[in-house]
Design an enzyme around this catalytic site. Structure first.
Site, PDB file in Angstrom:
ATOM      1  CB  SER A   1     -35.872-174.868  52.032  1.00  0.00           C
ATOM      2  OG  SER A   1     -35.795-174.429  50.531  1.00  0.00           O
ATOM      3  CD  GLU A   2     -38.848-169.723  48.548  1.00  0.00           C
ATOM      4  OE1 GLU A   2     -38.740-168.800  49.112  1.00  0.00           O
ATOM      5  OE2 GLU A   2     -38.859-169.843  47.271  1.00  0.00           O
ATOM      6  CG  ASN A   3     -38.534-175.813  48.712  1.00  0.00           C
ATOM      7  OD1 ASN A   3     -37.820-175.210  49.414  1.00  0.00           O
ATOM      8  ND2 ASN A   3     -38.261-176.856  47.967  1.00  0.00           N
TER       9      ASN A   3
ATOM     10  CB  SER B   1     -43.075-173.336  54.386  1.00  0.00           C
ATOM     11  OG  SER B   1     -41.989-172.874  54.219  1.00  0.00           O
TER      12      SER B   1
ATOM     13  CD  GLN C   1     -42.556-169.436  47.146  1.00  0.00           C
ATOM     14  OE1 GLN C   1     -42.550-170.473  47.484  1.00  0.00           O
ATOM     15  NE2 GLN C   1     -41.589-168.528  46.995  1.00  0.00           N
TER      16      GLN C   1
END
Lengths: 220, 226, 220, 226
Positions: free
Chosen positions: C48-50, C90, D103
């Site tokens: 998960s990107e976070n 990440s 991001q």
């Protein structure tokens, strides 16, 4: 007549100039001695390029751990509050301006704060720079500790470096066995010198032009 | 099922080809994957480009690899140590090439490779011999040198503990180049003192997540070389 | 006549194509469903990107932890062997090519694998991209899961994307409710389609030119 | 003696000036420094540039800061959430500027600032609207976009535990942007659930070493905002 400071005395003087709470990297050689003279009422956090913040003194022989060494590969310890991290983080710390002070040895420092301390430029010798160039550009202040003159009496504080450069305009202050010299936008400014030395003598042992603070302090 | 544990050092270093770029973890002795290096000597790959902070000491580990004539080129920041005579001799005789890279630039170039970046600008080495011939650029009034990623075909890394997914933790200052090298190589091979059950490593404290690791081999009592 | 796959059936088909041991990132929306259909005899590690590797299923209500959420900010769990890390690490993982497969939703995919999936280009609407562009360029393979056509029947698989692009030439394979299509250097190649559909019908619902595998598999 | 612990939220956010760039940790609600943001509203600084992955939700935390009219510009990757009507309203009325950054590029730009790099090339967003007007470059056959560092005057970060040196550990996925933001700001201010004695944090598991932190304030039971 004047006397020159011993290596330990230079280290003690540098140590006294490090404020409480400073994050400091001590280069291999003369700078390492500074750790022995940090005033006990100050907390100074030593960084080691190989991934240590909060480096402590040499351990007793029976507690040596070869996975806990300093930049010179000598056994050290970790103080309470210290941390380990990897090389990219360690050099981010250095290059990113997070260290308050880096203290390095020097072959030559120029009038404009250029530093040469990694190579004598001898042909046939493999170049070896380590972390010197990263430290030189990264720390908020860069102190150079060195003998004022070469063994043959030649100047190490020069108009322009003749040895290969480590960094351009990077030096903040020079500590030698006979003087403390600030690198300012106006040039080199002597702030401290050993008792009994004349301005003429100090200048004669320095190739770069020196200015003198209004009332230089005694260096001892 | 994911099981990255291999049963022998020979299996661990299998497939390293002639001409490969091999990243070796360690700073002096701390973190040096001595047993993997000796396995690589036995394995026989030649014409290697080897990346390590130093260039070997004495006659074990990296120095032995150099002495065996397997290294075409060293990339390192400080190819000098108390007993680096093997490298120095080969260098003088022109038998090994040297690319001297400032230590932080070396670490950052490997991180850039691992992070998929095309290159970066660093202030380190600007105006020095080590930036000669390199592109420079002024950004916000400061001078920088352009550096390219440094990617490994293989990384040989020493860590402390691993699980079968290849999650790693290191020990003290032996961590040094390990985590960035794990990221920077196509195939990362790790020797660890201890292999533990999946779930035994604290997810908050894993330093290298298993995604960066291909093979793990246990070496309970590693030999020191530097 | 032919039938179309449900969203769950598309997810199940995608799940079956993920090999044991793969590192996979599932985008927000349709791709999230894939997690429900991963074969139990395979270990697939979800990123998960976070900052999570080894993301597990939604927890029961009484075990929800709002500091353990997925990219869509929904509560998730950590599987045995999982790890946490920060955002730069990440996205290094994503951008650096360490993920085997990223699975994203799509508005449009072009004949050359361009992807549009982050913006409808409506004026006055704040652009919001999240991690889509990083995933699109980073993963070793990029699977797109989407309905074959828009609600009004318009084509989503097109010669050139008309919506704002997410990435150029990034798509590996497209999974829709009626076909599985590989993006190859020679163009789009149908490898699977639903039973009862003709080539003509599939092509008519697709703006980009399709080629067909010698013996396409049945999609069900 | 080093003691970065301050006794109040007001003391923690003292000195944040009008026009400052403020980095806010958090991804949605996880890691959002709600109490520091509310203290910043009380403190009164205006014309802020705020960096956060999102642009607030509901009417607490970042949304409250926006609603109070203190934000001139948002830098974020995803300014949409279930209840981001405060931001959306201000954006429609032209009362807040938006820089939408992918991001990973946002995280990397802050890391570059923290690591002293001048900029970097990323493949992300090449050929898209978000790279319009940006310098591009082909490196080894691939196309990249040039990105500059993103530096904060201040960072407001939420972590789990700290000691008086400012060493930090985080909790689960609330870590997210915290570590890079701590590096990227001139003055990093951290709220933590628990302050522990020096030496209680494992030196192998400290995620942010204290060198990146200036002030720490304890908030035992933080409020959730996103």
């Amino acid at each position: 007549m004047h006397r020159s400071l011993t290596r330990d005395e230079i280290a003690k003087r540098v140590a006294n100039d490090i404020p409480d709470g400073a994050y400091v990297n001590l280069g291999i050689g003369l700078p390492v001695l500074v750790a022995n003279f940090l005033p006990s009422d100050r907390e100074v956090v030593l960084q080691s390029e190989n991934g240590i913040l909060g480096m402590g003194p040499t351990p007793p022989e029976n507690e040596i751990d070869l996975e806990l060494v300093n930049a010179g590969k000598q056994p050290v310890t970790l103080v309470t509050g210290g941390a380990y991290f990897h090389h990219a983080d360690s050099f981010a710390m250095m290059r990113g301006g997070h260290l308050d002070i880096a203290i390095l040895g020097g072959f030559q420092v120029s009038a404009t704060g250029d530093l040469a301390n990694w190579s004598l430029g001898k042909p046939g010798v493999a170049p070896a720079v380590g972390g010197a160039m990263d430290l030189a550009v990264g720390a908020k202040s860069l102190f150079i500790m060195m003998e004022h003159n070469m063994k043959d009496g030649g100047a190490k504080i020069v108009e322009r470096c003749t040895y290969p450069l480590t960094g351009i305009g990077v030096v903040t202050r020079i500590y030698t066995d006979i003087a403390v010299i600030d690198v300012t936008p106006q040039g080199l400014l002597v702030t401290d010198w050993v008792a009994g030395m004349t301005r003429e003598t100090l200048q004669s042992r320095t190739q770069a032009k020196l200015a003198f603070a209004a009332s230089p302090r005694a260096l001892n | 099922m994911i099981n990255k544990i291999v049963n022998s050092l020979a299996e661990a270093v299998a497939g390293i080809h002639d001409g490969a770029t091999v990243l070796l973890s360690g700073f002096g002795g701390a973190g040096m994957p001595t047993e993997l290096i000796h396995a690589l000597i036995d394995q026989g790959a030649r014409e290697l480009t080897v990346v390590n902070n130093n260039a070997g000491n004495g006659e074990t580990g990296l120095a032995a690899l150099l002495k065996a004539g397997r290294v075409r080129k060293m990339v390192c920041s400080f190819p000098k140590s108390s007993n680096s005579y093997v490298f120095e001799g080969l260098y003088r005789e022109g038998k090994v090439e040297l690319e001297c890279v400032p230590q932080g630039t070396m670490a950052e170039r490997m991180r850039a490779a691992g992070a998929g970046l095309g290159g970066f600008y660093t202030p380190t080495a600007y105006g020095t011999q080590l930036a000669e011939g390199k592109e420079t650029r002024e950004i916000n009034g400061r001078q920088y040198v352009f550096e390219l990623p440094l990617k490994g075909d293989f990384a040989l890394v020493k860590a402390e503990r691993a699980d079968r997914w290849g999650n790693l933790i290191y020990r003290k200052a032996a961590r040094n180049f390990g985590p960035v090298m794990c990221m920077a190589a196509a195939t990362t091979i790790v020797q660890v003192r201890e292999i533990v059950e999946l779930g035994r490593l604290d997810p908050e404290s894993i330093v290298t997540p298993g995604i960066f690791v291909k093979r793990v081999v246990g070496v309970a009592t590693p030999q020191l070389s530097s």
